[in-house]
Scaffold this motif. Sequence first.
Motif, mmCIF file in Angstrom:
data_model
loop_
_atom_site.group_PDB
_atom_site.id
_atom_site.type_symbol
_atom_site.label_atom_id
_atom_site.label_comp_id
_atom_site.label_asym_id
_atom_site.label_seq_id
_atom_site.Cartn_x
_atom_site.Cartn_y
_atom_site.Cartn_z
ATOM 1 N N LEU B 127 71.561 19.967 -24.565
ATOM 2 C CA LEU B 127 70.402 20.825 -24.545
ATOM 3 C C LEU B 127 70.873 22.201 -25.254
ATOM 4 N N THR B 128 72.313 23.093 -24.670
ATOM 5 C CA THR B 128 72.113 24.687 -24.651
ATOM 6 C C THR B 128 73.028 24.463 -26.106
ATOM 7 N N SER B 129 73.023 22.963 -26.634
ATOM 8 C CA SER B 129 74.049 23.374 -28.361
ATOM 9 C C SER B 129 72.277 23.067 -29.125
ATOM 10 N N TYR B 130 71.788 22.324 -28.598
ATOM 11 C CA TYR B 130 70.359 22.354 -29.479
ATOM 12 C C TYR B 130 69.772 23.344 -29.329
ATOM 13 N N THR B 131 69.357 24.235 -28.784
ATOM 14 C CA THR B 131 68.456 25.066 -28.096
ATOM 15 C C THR B 131 69.212 26.183 -29.378
ATOM 16 N N ARG B 132 69.893 26.299 -29.464
ATOM 17 C CA ARG B 132 70.955 27.696 -30.152
ATOM 18 C C ARG B 132 70.357 27.373 -31.509
ATOM 19 N N ALA B 133 71.092 25.850 -32.118
ATOM 20 C CA ALA B 133 70.797 25.739 -33.629
ATOM 21 C C ALA B 133 69.392 25.778 -33.767
ATOM 22 N N ARG B 134 68.135 25.099 -33.154
ATOM 23 C CA ARG B 134 67.133 25.548 -33.045
ATOM 24 C C ARG B 134 66.198 26.201 -33.219
ATOM 25 N N ALA B 135 66.642 26.977 -32.220
ATOM 26 C CA ALA B 135 66.283 28.709 -31.985
ATOM 27 C C ALA B 135 66.106 29.760 -33.266
ATOM 28 N N GLU B 136 68.203 29.131 -33.795
ATOM 29 C CA GLU B 136 68.431 30.322 -35.258
ATOM 30 C C GLU B 136 67.368 29.657 -36.643
ATOM 31 N N SER B 137 66.824 28.575 -36.204
ATOM 32 C CA SER B 137 66.147 28.500 -37.246
ATOM 33 C C SER B 137 64.943 28.828 -37.409
#
Lengths: 62, 202
Positions: B127-137
């Motif tokens: 989730l740490t990686s996913y939240t950043r990837a999704r946030a940066e979209s």
Amino acid sequence: MTSFGRALWHVVYWTHERATWQYDVMVAAILGFIWLTPPDWLGDPTATGGGLLVWLWNVFRG
Amino acid sequence: MTTTGLIGAICMLPLRAMIRAAVVLRIHPNVLTAIGVCINVAAAWALALGRFVTAGVIMIVANIFDFIDGKVARERNLESEFGGFWDSVMDRFSDISLFLGLIYLYSALGRTDYVMITALAMMFSVLTSYTRARAESLIEKCKVGFMERPERIVLFMIGAFTNRMAAVLWVILVLSIFTVADRIYYTWRELDRAKRGAGVAA
């Protein structure tokens, strides 16, 4: 917010970069937790021995 | 220079030689990434067998490949969008492999409590990686929170070499939860600020 509260907020809401003094303090706290906490307290399934804290306690007690 | 900065600078000395060697041998960075993942799977296997020191040594080798791939891509002007995507996906594969190795070990030892702690740590790490990837979209940058991949990998190594994996898992779990919460809060704040800004402009 008190200074302790502010410090706690900055630990939880982390915005510091790597290679800053705040990062060094956090790393020291983490390593302290890992090496000083007796494995029994955490019910560590694989660790052997009492850990650094128990060892230091035994050294100081003689 | 800070202590962690100094350690980083010392570690960079042999790594620079390896980057140079990979550039001279014309090894494609995506191949380096794939080699790193395969070696990481071996580390996961060693963790599953409870051979922590072996796992630690293998992790060091695997992460050298993982570290130098991006630098080699830059040196050879081979940076690409697919390279970044491939690297990110393979990073998740490596991370999950290590956690699965520990889940297998604790399961074999009959320790359901640590199976759960490891599974939760794995969930929040992903989730740490996913939240950043999704946030940066949605927003430009979302680089808040302490527990990112390099921290996680170094902690795994410390846990393996000093046989303190339980404490390491607790640290990864708690700080990954904070990191995910930080990223959700930061993204909400930035989106709210952008919305207010748009409202004022209109």
